[in-house]
Design a protein around this motif. Sequence first.
Motif, PDB file in Angstrom:
ATOM      1  N   THR A  42       0.847  -1.212   0.067  1.00 56.03           N
ATOM      2  CA  THR A  42       0.027   0.087  -0.255  1.00 56.03           C
ATOM      3  C   THR A  42       0.970   1.246   0.059  1.00 56.03           C
ATOM      4  O   THR A  42       2.021   1.096   0.499  1.00 56.03           O
ATOM      5  CB  THR A  42      -1.047   0.067   1.281  1.00 56.03           C
ATOM      6  N   GLU A  43       0.157   2.333  -0.388  1.00 62.69           N
ATOM      7  CA  GLU A  43       1.108   3.614  -0.428  1.00 62.69           C
ATOM      8  C   GLU A  43       1.148   4.533   0.558  1.00 62.69           C
ATOM      9  O   GLU A  43       1.325   5.978   0.396  1.00 62.69           O
ATOM     10  CB  GLU A  43       0.463   4.294  -1.544  1.00 62.69           C
ATOM     11  N   GLY A  44       0.865   4.160   1.853  1.00 58.07           N
ATOM     12  CA  GLY A  44       0.974   4.994   3.054  1.00 58.07           C
ATOM     13  C   GLY A  44       2.573   5.133   3.419  1.00 58.07           C
ATOM     14  O   GLY A  44       3.457   4.655   2.539  1.00 58.07           O
ATOM     15  N   ASN A  45       2.811   5.809   4.826  1.00 57.78           N
ATOM     16  CA  ASN A  45       4.059   5.985   4.914  1.00 57.78           C
ATOM     17  C   ASN A  45       4.973   4.728   5.845  1.00 57.78           C
ATOM     18  O   ASN A  45       6.177   4.614   5.909  1.00 57.78           O
ATOM     19  CB  ASN A  45       4.266   7.268   5.871  1.00 57.78           C
ATOM     20  N   GLY A  46       4.128   3.651   5.803  1.00 59.46           N
ATOM     21  CA  GLY A  46       4.980   2.494   6.560  1.00 59.46           C
ATOM     22  C   GLY A  46       5.254   2.749   7.983  1.00 59.46           C
ATOM     23  O   GLY A  46       5.797   1.922   8.534  1.00 59.46           O
ATOM     24  N   CYS A  47       4.843   3.853   8.597  1.00 60.02           N
ATOM     25  CA  CYS A  47       5.168   4.272  10.083  1.00 60.02           C
ATOM     26  C   CYS A  47       3.950   3.878  10.935  1.00 60.02           C
ATOM     27  O   CYS A  47       3.130   2.988  10.379  1.00 60.02           O
ATOM     28  CB  CYS A  47       5.385   5.550  10.411  1.00 60.02           C
ATOM     29  N   VAL A  48       3.930   3.776  12.323  1.00 58.76           N
ATOM     30  CA  VAL A  48       2.968   3.808  13.101  1.00 58.76           C
ATOM     31  C   VAL A  48       1.583   4.054  12.729  1.00 58.76           C
ATOM     32  O   VAL A  48       0.621   3.404  13.022  1.00 58.76           O
ATOM     33  CB  VAL A  48       3.379   4.390  14.541  1.00 58.76           C
ATOM     34  N   ASN A  49       1.319   5.394  12.020  1.00 55.63           N
ATOM     35  CA  ASN A  49       0.043   5.828  11.776  1.00 55.63           C
ATOM     36  C   ASN A  49      -0.319   5.815  10.284  1.00 55.63           C
ATOM     37  O   ASN A  49      -0.969   6.686   9.777  1.00 55.63           O
ATOM     38  CB  ASN A  49       0.028   7.483  12.026  1.00 55.63           C
ATOM     39  N   ASP A  50       0.500   4.709   9.793  1.00 55.62           N
ATOM     40  CA  ASP A  50       0.007   4.371   8.363  1.00 55.62           C
ATOM     41  C   ASP A  50      -1.365   3.665   8.404  1.00 55.62           C
ATOM     42  O   ASP A  50      -1.235   2.166   8.556  1.00 55.62           O
ATOM     43  CB  ASP A  50       1.049   3.637   7.676  1.00 55.62           C
ATOM     44  N   PHE A  51      -2.463   4.301   8.162  1.00 56.57           N
ATOM     45  CA  PHE A  51      -3.722   3.634   8.287  1.00 56.57           C
ATOM     46  C   PHE A  51      -4.138   2.899   6.837  1.00 56.57           C
ATOM     47  O   PHE A  51      -5.242   2.223   6.733  1.00 56.57           O
ATOM     48  CB  PHE A  51      -4.638   4.661   8.744  1.00 56.57           C
ATOM     49  N   THR A  52      -3.399   3.098   5.696  1.00 54.42           N
ATOM     50  CA  THR A  52      -3.711   2.535   4.718  1.00 54.42           C
ATOM     51  C   THR A  52      -3.698   0.860   4.742  1.00 54.42           C
ATOM     52  O   THR A  52      -4.314   0.303   3.865  1.00 54.42           O
ATOM     53  CB  THR A  52      -2.614   2.960   3.444  1.00 54.42           C
ATOM     54  N   ARG A  53      -2.826   0.622   5.706  1.00 49.56           N
ATOM     55  CA  ARG A  53      -2.718  -1.038   5.765  1.00 49.56           C
ATOM     56  C   ARG A  53      -4.074  -1.581   6.189  1.00 49.56           C
ATOM     57  O   ARG A  53      -4.620  -2.456   5.694  1.00 49.56           O
ATOM     58  CB  ARG A  53      -1.712  -1.291   6.759  1.00 49.56           C
ATOM     59  N   GLY A  54      -4.770  -0.906   7.506  1.00 48.90           N
ATOM     60  CA  GLY A  54      -6.100  -1.210   7.782  1.00 48.90           C
ATOM     61  C   GLY A  54      -7.295  -1.042   6.725  1.00 48.90           C
ATOM     62  O   GLY A  54      -8.217  -1.816   6.655  1.00 48.90           O
ATOM     63  N   TYR A  55      -6.779   0.028   6.225  1.00 53.00           N
ATOM     64  CA  TYR A  55      -8.067   0.487   4.897  1.00 53.00           C
ATOM     65  C   TYR A  55      -8.013  -0.634   4.223  1.00 53.00           C
ATOM     66  O   TYR A  55      -9.092  -1.160   3.551  1.00 53.00           O
ATOM     67  CB  TYR A  55      -7.527   1.845   4.535  1.00 53.00           C
ATOM     68  N   ALA A  56      -6.825  -1.098   3.553  1.00 52.40           N
ATOM     69  CA  ALA A  56      -6.808  -2.087   2.564  1.00 52.40           C
ATOM     70  C   ALA A  56      -7.326  -3.399   2.951  1.00 52.40           C
ATOM     71  O   ALA A  56      -8.030  -4.102   2.166  1.00 52.40           O
ATOM     72  CB  ALA A  56      -5.171  -2.215   2.135  1.00 52.40           C
ATOM     73  N   VAL A  57      -6.901  -3.991   4.128  1.00 46.02           N
ATOM     74  CA  VAL A  57      -7.459  -5.086   5.180  1.00 46.02           C
ATOM     75  C   VAL A  57      -9.267  -5.045   5.034  1.00 46.02           C
ATOM     76  O   VAL A  57      -9.858  -5.862   4.541  1.00 46.02           O
ATOM     77  CB  VAL A  57      -6.985  -5.226   6.420  1.00 46.02           C
ATOM     78  N   GLN A  58      -9.559  -3.865   5.317  1.00 45.29           N
ATOM     79  CA  GLN A  58     -11.153  -3.560   5.440  1.00 45.29           C
ATOM     80  C   GLN A  58     -11.594  -3.816   4.098  1.00 45.29           C
ATOM     81  O   GLN A  58     -12.867  -4.230   3.667  1.00 45.29           O
ATOM     82  CB  GLN A  58     -11.370  -2.248   6.309  1.00 45.29           C
ATOM     83  N   SER A  59     -11.005  -3.092   3.086  1.00 49.93           N
ATOM     84  CA  SER A  59     -11.401  -3.348   1.639  1.00 49.93           C
ATOM     85  C   SER A  59     -11.522  -4.641   1.310  1.00 49.93           C
ATOM     86  O   SER A  59     -12.363  -4.824   0.464  1.00 49.93           O
ATOM     87  CB  SER A  59     -10.666  -2.240   0.890  1.00 49.93           C
ATOM     88  N   LEU A  60     -10.413  -5.161   1.532  1.00 50.31           N
ATOM     89  CA  LEU A  60     -10.290  -6.736   0.992  1.00 50.31           C
ATOM     90  C   LEU A  60     -11.622  -7.465   1.516  1.00 50.31           C
ATOM     91  O   LEU A  60     -12.026  -8.584   0.850  1.00 50.31           O
ATOM     92  CB  LEU A  60      -8.994  -7.102   1.318  1.00 50.31           C
ATOM     93  N   ARG A  61     -11.798  -7.220   2.696  1.00 47.44           N
ATOM     94  CA  ARG A  61     -12.618  -8.054   3.576  1.00 47.44           C
ATOM     95  C   ARG A  61     -14.322  -7.752   3.229  1.00 47.44           C
ATOM     96  O   ARG A  61     -14.823  -8.928   2.642  1.00 47.44           O
ATOM     97  CB  ARG A  61     -12.680  -7.832   4.991  1.00 47.44           C
ATOM     98  N   LEU A  62     -14.248  -6.663   2.727  1.00 45.35           N
ATOM     99  CA  LEU A  62     -15.662  -6.215   2.082  1.00 45.35           C
ATOM    100  C   LEU A  62     -15.622  -6.849   0.467  1.00 45.35           C
ATOM    101  O   LEU A  62     -16.784  -7.268   0.379  1.00 45.35           O
ATOM    102  CB  LEU A  62     -15.798  -4.687   2.217  1.00 45.35           C
ATOM    103  N   ALA A  63     -14.764  -6.938  -0.039  1.00 42.79           N
ATOM    104  CA  ALA A  63     -14.640  -7.241  -1.516  1.00 42.79           C
ATOM    105  C   ALA A  63     -14.868  -9.066  -1.359  1.00 42.79           C
ATOM    106  O   ALA A  63     -15.582  -9.516  -2.165  1.00 42.79           O
ATOM    107  CB  ALA A  63     -13.567  -7.254  -2.196  1.00 42.79           C
TER     108      ALA A  63
END
Length: 360
Positions: A42-63
């Motif tokens: 994913t395209e976030g910052n890869g640090c503690v506050n990179d919420f793109t990871r959780g966002y991607a998991v949520q999107s994948l689960r919904l799909a």
Amino acid sequence: MKRRAIVHRLPMAGPDDASALVAEIEAGRIDPAGLRAVLGKTEGNGCVNDFTRGYAVQSLRLALAPYLSDDVLGALPMVMSGGTEGGLSPHWIVLEEGEGPDGPPALAFAASLTASLPPQAIGRMAQVQAVRDATRDAMRKAGITYAADVHFVQIKCPLLTSERIAAAGGDVATTDTLKSMGLSRGASALGVALALGEVAPEQLSDAVIGQDWSLWSARASCSAGVELTACEVVVMGQSADWAGDLRIGHAVMRDAIDAGSVADLLDLVEPGFRAQLTPPSQTQVLAVLAKTEASPDGMIRGARHVMLEDSDLSATRHARGFTGGLLAGLTGFTELFVSGGAEHQGPSGGGPCAMIYKTS
């Protein structure tokens, strides 16, 4: 019939975009019942506050919800690695299991999840031991008998947040949330090293995690995130229980510019490889996974680097873009699963690199 590995590398327009995966399912090219793990860059910052990871998991689960039960979805590893600095491209790597005719040993994979880790365990021996056990369990599930047949172990592990530190009453490996990412990655890597016989039990203790860089795994790749509390362990190797035309190989980069070791790996698909994979060979490569880090001594082959001294940009972000450029130049494409922070993953300043490829 034997088990057969099927690997799909799919584009991602953003952490909310699983449309390519859904399209493959609807077209009958992916059987959701055969899914064993999904890796996402994913395209976030890869640090503690990179919420793109959780966002991607949520999107994948919904799909995937229309195709899989809640229980199956809950057990499906979704390993998200944040950070696509430089020219790296966000993408999905989908691992699917099917059936095939008998043949020589081929790519094999399986996953195992640890129990939820309490904050007190993160970055300590309890995490090492949990990952050791999960790695061995995943090997058993994959039908991989010998440690030498394991080529890569991809792990998603938790980190410490302020809330988790408070819940532990301060009994944690560190109160620095960013440092906790490195300690969690390091403990996970040493768990793999212990499972594969790369280190001995008597060499390990809480004190060596994140400190003794002489201890490392040649096949561990660990990414920490806020979106989970357990460790998701995906073992990839080769097994006689599996057949088909897919294989996996690995190399160890001794530093971030070790093009020679990667070239030796690419020789598996293009014998006599010299510069950049030709288009026909590029089609044989289904996934490239690598670990990278800013050398902790501040030097690369005798010259100073400033990645560790940049107050504006995390060193892991520099390293991903740096190594990503090297790998893109050699492979000829940018959908590369390059993960930053290589504590105990390869020699200090370097890191493991693996390639899943189709035999010609």
